[in-house]
Design a protein around this motif. Structure first.
Motif, PDB file in Angstrom:
ATOM      1  N   HIS A 233     -24.207  13.224  12.624  1.00 19.85           N
ATOM      2  CA  HIS A 233     -24.540  11.789  12.714  1.00 19.85           C
ATOM      3  C   HIS A 233     -26.027  11.496  12.484  1.00 19.85           C
ATOM      4  O   HIS A 233     -26.477  10.396  12.763  1.00 19.85           O
TER       5      HIS A 233
ATOM      6  N   ASP B  77     -20.406  14.228   7.497  1.00 17.61           N
ATOM      7  CA  ASP B  77     -19.342  13.664   8.333  1.00 17.61           C
ATOM      8  C   ASP B  77     -18.947  12.303   7.765  1.00 17.61           C
ATOM      9  O   ASP B  77     -19.589  11.313   8.048  1.00 17.61           O
TER      10      ASP B  77
ATOM     11  N   HIS C 264     -12.194  10.748   6.645  1.00 14.23           N
ATOM     12  CA  HIS C 264     -12.751   9.384   6.644  1.00 14.23           C
ATOM     13  C   HIS C 264     -13.968   9.320   5.727  1.00 14.23           C
ATOM     14  O   HIS C 264     -14.747  10.264   5.643  1.00 14.23           O
TER      15      HIS C 264
ATOM     16  N   GLU D  55     -13.536   5.172  10.738  1.00 16.17           N
ATOM     17  CA  GLU D  55     -13.324   6.177  11.794  1.00 16.17           C
ATOM     18  C   GLU D  55     -14.465   6.156  12.784  1.00 16.17           C
ATOM     19  O   GLU D  55     -14.278   6.322  13.988  1.00 16.17           O
ATOM     20  N   GLU D  56     -15.673   5.940  12.270  1.00 11.82           N
ATOM     21  CA  GLU D  56     -16.859   6.029  13.133  1.00 11.82           C
ATOM     22  C   GLU D  56     -16.941   4.919  14.166  1.00 11.82           C
ATOM     23  O   GLU D  56     -17.746   4.993  15.090  1.00 11.82           O
TER      24      GLU D  56
HETATM   25 MN    MN Z   1     -18.511  11.101  13.092  1.00 11.47          MN
END
Ligand code: MN
Ligand code: MN
Length: 474
Positions: free
Chosen positions: A448, A270, A110, A302-303
């Motif tokens: 994150h 990420d 992602h 995605e998050e």
């Molecule tokens: Mn993530």
């Protein structure tokens, strides 16, 4: 000279599973490759701070490798770029046109990251200063985002349809932005709050100025001055914010961490780490005469649950495969479904490495160790594997075999202790098509956060793992 082992140690060596740190017994040639790969990765990060910027970087890099955009491609083109709304897409290597129902070896990552978005009506004035209101995106710890230099990236679509790209805060000569915090001297009430409410969502406001228009004492003079600047510079009026996607991200470049430069620190590992490494593996595998159809897919959202038309929980993967089949004159629904079913999918996403300060959340036998290589995650989810796709043992075996063939340092990884929490990935949404899916990615620290940490040896072995997947899986 090799040490002579006693029979018990010999048997242990034969039977025990031992994880080994990737830096141990490293060869000089690999050392060079490890550091060179991270230099390329940092360049990728610096030019890819939003989904749109990431797609643009991907397309630019792919064109240099001979990939052709689908709209301009004909049957003779074997390397394709597919882009959807500029926020999602895929790169495809067609090496087996005889039987497209055999599907693809797919790797998917992602390209969205946790960050702070501007609201659609963001600009206001308070106490003789101007601010942007925001709404954060994804699972952030809000207190991590205050008192640091921030940059503004994004796009504004004017009423006449003109697209204005904005990046402010990355050049040395640029101003940056920031979110203020309360001084400790007066923080008695704030410090009694829980971390979740320490900084409230509505307090994540971005400081953008304080000079009134023409130095005049006017109502909303500071707001007017900011709007006048934006109009002069970009042609933007206040209503234009409504048709904009403006994101606040940490200002500055990805950096090496440590005296030995063994880590890369950056916002957005990420999941741009797997995005970059999956793409790089696809570029490099091309030299190895692969006879299978390969694909690297880039998802949005995605998050926040893989929603939206660029998320994995949409029909994007169907549209991608269908577009490839259409190029080769095949509009058979049965072929599309079979091709998806026979595909194999690496759901490439980061995992959490063990942090010595927060060891209690991990079960050390099954948690990822920083430096021990790429993570292979049979299942994700939380509370009894809830919400996870669990990969079949046969598929795990195939990957284990592939990784070992190429001396990939890899480790089985579970996100945290059972009942401690957990998380999901895109895996479950691809499994719906009947294909084999497994999670596989780099272990990182401070996930994150505005400054995530990844080990260069793990970055390297993630890349090697993705290549081995393309190389050996059937
Ligand atoms: Mn993530
Ligand atoms: Mn992720």
């Amino acid at each position: 000279m090799a040490k002579k082992l006693n029979p018990i140690d010999k048997l242990k060596e034969k039977l025990f599973y031992v994880k080994k740190n990737g830096w141990i017994d490293l060869k000089a040639k690999e050392e060079k490759e490890i550091f060179a790969l991270s230099e390329e990765y940092k360049k990728f990060l610096n030019s890819s701070k939003t989904e749109r910027e990431t797609m643009r970087t991907i397309i630019k890099m792919a064109k240099k490798q001979g990939y052709v955009e689908l709209e301009k491609a004909s049957k003779k083109h074997k390397k394709l770029i597919l882009s959807y709304d500029g926020i999602a897409g895929a790169l495809v290597n067609l090496n087996d046109l005889k039987d497209l129902k055999n599907g693809f070896l797919m790797n998917g990552a992602h390209i969205d990251v946790p960050r702070i978005d501007l609201k659609q009506n963001p600009l206001y004035e308070a106490e003789d200063m101007a601010y942007f209101k925001t709404h954060y995106y994804g699972g952030i710890k809000k207190y991590q985002w205050v008192t640091r230099p921030l940059a503004l990236h994004g796009v504004v679509i004017l009423e006449n349809g003109k697209e204005i790209d904005i990046v402010v805060g990355e050049k040395d000569s640029d101003p940056v932005f920031t979110i203020n915090d309360l001084l400790p001297h007066l923080a008695k009430d704030q410090m009694a709050k829980t971390p979740k409410t320490l900084i409230e969502g509505e307090q994540l406001n971005i400081l953008v100025g304080s000079i009134p228009y023409k130095f005049k004492d006017e109502k909303d003079g500071i707001k007017l001055n900011i709007l006048n600047y934006l109009f002069t510079e970009y042609g933007i009026k206040e209503e234009d914010f409504i048709s904009a996607e403006l994101q606040i991200v940490p200002a500055g470049k990805a950096r090496d961490i440590g005296f030995d430069r063994s880590f890369v620190g950056s916002h957005g590992h990420d999941d741009r780490i797997c995005t970059f490494l999956g793409m790089q593996a696809l570029f490099d595998i091309d030299q190895e005469k692969i006879k299978k159809n390969l694909m690297m897919v880039f998802f949005d959202k995605e998050e926040i649950g893989s929603v939206g038309n660029g998320g994995a929980n949409s029909n994007l993967i169907e549209r991608i495969v269908n577009d490839v089949l259409q190029l080769h004159g095949n509009s058979d629904y049965n072929l599309l479904i079979k091709s998806l079913e026979h595909s194999k999918f690496l759901s490439s996403d980061v995992n959490a490495g063990i942090d010595p300060e927060w060891k209690s959340v991990n079960e050390p036998m099954n948690a990822a160790k920083i430096g021990s290589g790429v993570c292979l995650t049979k299942f994700t989810g939380s509370g009894g594997k809830g919400g996870s796709n669990e990969a079949h043992a046969e598929f795990v075996a195939d990957l284990r075999n592939a990784f070992n063939k190429d001396s990939v340092r890899w480790q089985p990884s579970e996100l945290g202790k059972v009942d401690q929490g957990g998380g999901g990935t895109i895996a479950q949404f691809l499994a719906m098509y009947g294909m084999d899916v497994i999670d596989c990615g780099t272990p990182i620290l401070s996930m994150h956060s505005p400054f995530e940490v990844a080990s260069k040896v793990d970055i390297f072995h993630t890349y090697k793992a993705y290549k081995a997947f393309y190389k050996y899986l059937k």
